[in-house]
Design a protein around this motif. Structure first.
Motif, PDB file in Angstrom:
ATOM      1  N   ASN A   1      36.704 -59.362  35.657  1.00 52.93           N
ATOM      2  CA  ASN A   1      36.731 -58.258  34.703  1.00 52.93           C
ATOM      3  C   ASN A   1      37.345 -58.715  33.381  1.00 52.93           C
TER       4      ASN A   1
ATOM      5  N   LYS B   1      35.287 -59.171  29.723  1.00 53.55           N
ATOM      6  CA  LYS B   1      35.768 -58.569  28.471  1.00 53.55           C
ATOM      7  C   LYS B   1      35.930 -59.630  27.388  1.00 53.55           C
TER       8      LYS B   1
ATOM      9  N   GLY C   1      31.582 -57.755  35.973  1.00 46.87           N
ATOM     10  CA  GLY C   1      31.900 -56.392  35.558  1.00 46.87           C
ATOM     11  C   GLY C   1      31.578 -55.353  36.614  1.00 46.87           C
TER      12      GLY C   1
ATOM     13  N   TYR D   1      32.981 -53.569  38.955  1.00 51.54           N
ATOM     14  CA  TYR D   1      33.703 -52.311  39.188  1.00 51.54           C
ATOM     15  C   TYR D   1      33.972 -51.523  37.908  1.00 51.54           C
ATOM     16  N   GLN D   2      33.646 -52.139  36.779  1.00 56.58           N
ATOM     17  CA  GLN D   2      33.854 -51.488  35.484  1.00 56.58           C
ATOM     18  C   GLN D   2      35.291 -50.966  35.349  1.00 56.58           C
ATOM     19  N   GLU D   3      35.417 -49.678  34.999  1.00 53.20           N
ATOM     20  CA  GLU D   3      36.755 -49.098  34.803  1.00 53.20           C
ATOM     21  C   GLU D   3      37.509 -48.885  36.118  1.00 53.20           C
ATOM     22  N   ASN D   4      36.847 -49.096  37.252  1.00 56.91           N
ATOM     23  CA  ASN D   4      37.501 -48.926  38.555  1.00 56.91           C
ATOM     24  C   ASN D   4      38.091 -50.224  39.114  1.00 56.91           C
ATOM     25  N   THR D   5      38.090 -51.295  38.333  1.00 61.89           N
ATOM     26  CA  THR D   5      38.552 -52.596  38.819  1.00 61.89           C
ATOM     27  C   THR D   5      39.987 -52.522  39.333  1.00 61.89           C
ATOM     28  N   GLY D   6      40.872 -51.962  38.548  1.00 55.42           N
ATOM     29  CA  GLY D   6      42.276 -51.864  38.960  1.00 55.42           C
ATOM     30  C   GLY D   6      42.432 -51.052  40.235  1.00 55.42           C
TER      31      GLY D   6
END
Length: 183
Positions: free
Chosen positions: A118, A122, A139, A141-146
């Motif tokens: 991720n 970026k 990429g 998981y996009q915004e769900n990576t954390g």
């Protein structure tokens, strides 16, 4: 906690992978498309030889707690291969998984690569020459990576007992070794 144990005891493998893939060049913006193809190709081969075996080695309990259906990466990296005009290969390496704990250790390596990926996606999206690259694998998981990483670590730390740490570590070491040696 097994996640800390793994982090400490796989650091040399992680560092070797960063060196092999010229990771320092990602952050000084000298990473090339050829470097990217190499890292995608190696990760593809790692997943090709391991993902199904890992998922099949995990019990229904882990499948549900880890939401394994959301963690499949092979179809995503195959999209990256296609967009980079790299060819699919057949699995040629034999990867033995002794037990569920080894499978969890292997999944630790894959999920860790997603966390790092991720950051890579970026950074490369701001690097010249990567304008047309779609980061399906890095990429994923996009915004769900954390959230996905935190969930993975919580399940690992709550379900793996100290007497099984070495088995989990063995799995992580096996998969890192595969990643570092597939071409």
């Amino acid at each position: 906690m097994v996640s800390e144990y793994l982090k400490q005891n796989t650091a040399e493998y992680h560092n070797a992978a960063e060196k092999l893939f010229n990771s320092e060049r990602i952050f000084n913006k000298t990473f090339t498309l050829e470097d990217y193809k190499k890292i995608i190709h190696s990760n593809y081969l790692m997943l090709l030889h391991s993902e199904d075996k890992i998922f099949n080695s995990l019990s229904q309990r882990f499948s549900e707690k880890l939401q394994l259906n959301l963690r499949r990466k092979l179809p995503l990296i195959q999209k990256d291969l296609k967009s980079l005009s790299l060819e699919n290969k057949d699995a040629m390496h034999v990867l033995e998984i002794e037990n569920e704990h080894e499978a969890l250790g292997m999944l630790y390596v894959i999920e860790g690569s997603t966390l790092g990926g991720n950051v890579i996606a970026k950074q490369l999206s701001k690097t010249e020459g990567f304008d047309d690259i779609t980061f399906h694998f890095f990429g994923c998981y996009q915004e769900n990576t954390g959230f996905m990483w935190k969930n993975f670590k919580e399940v690992l730390d709550s379900e793996v007992h100290q007497e099984n740490y070495d088995e989990v570590l063995s799995g992580a070491q096996k998969l890192y070794t595969l990643l570092l040696n597939v071409h």
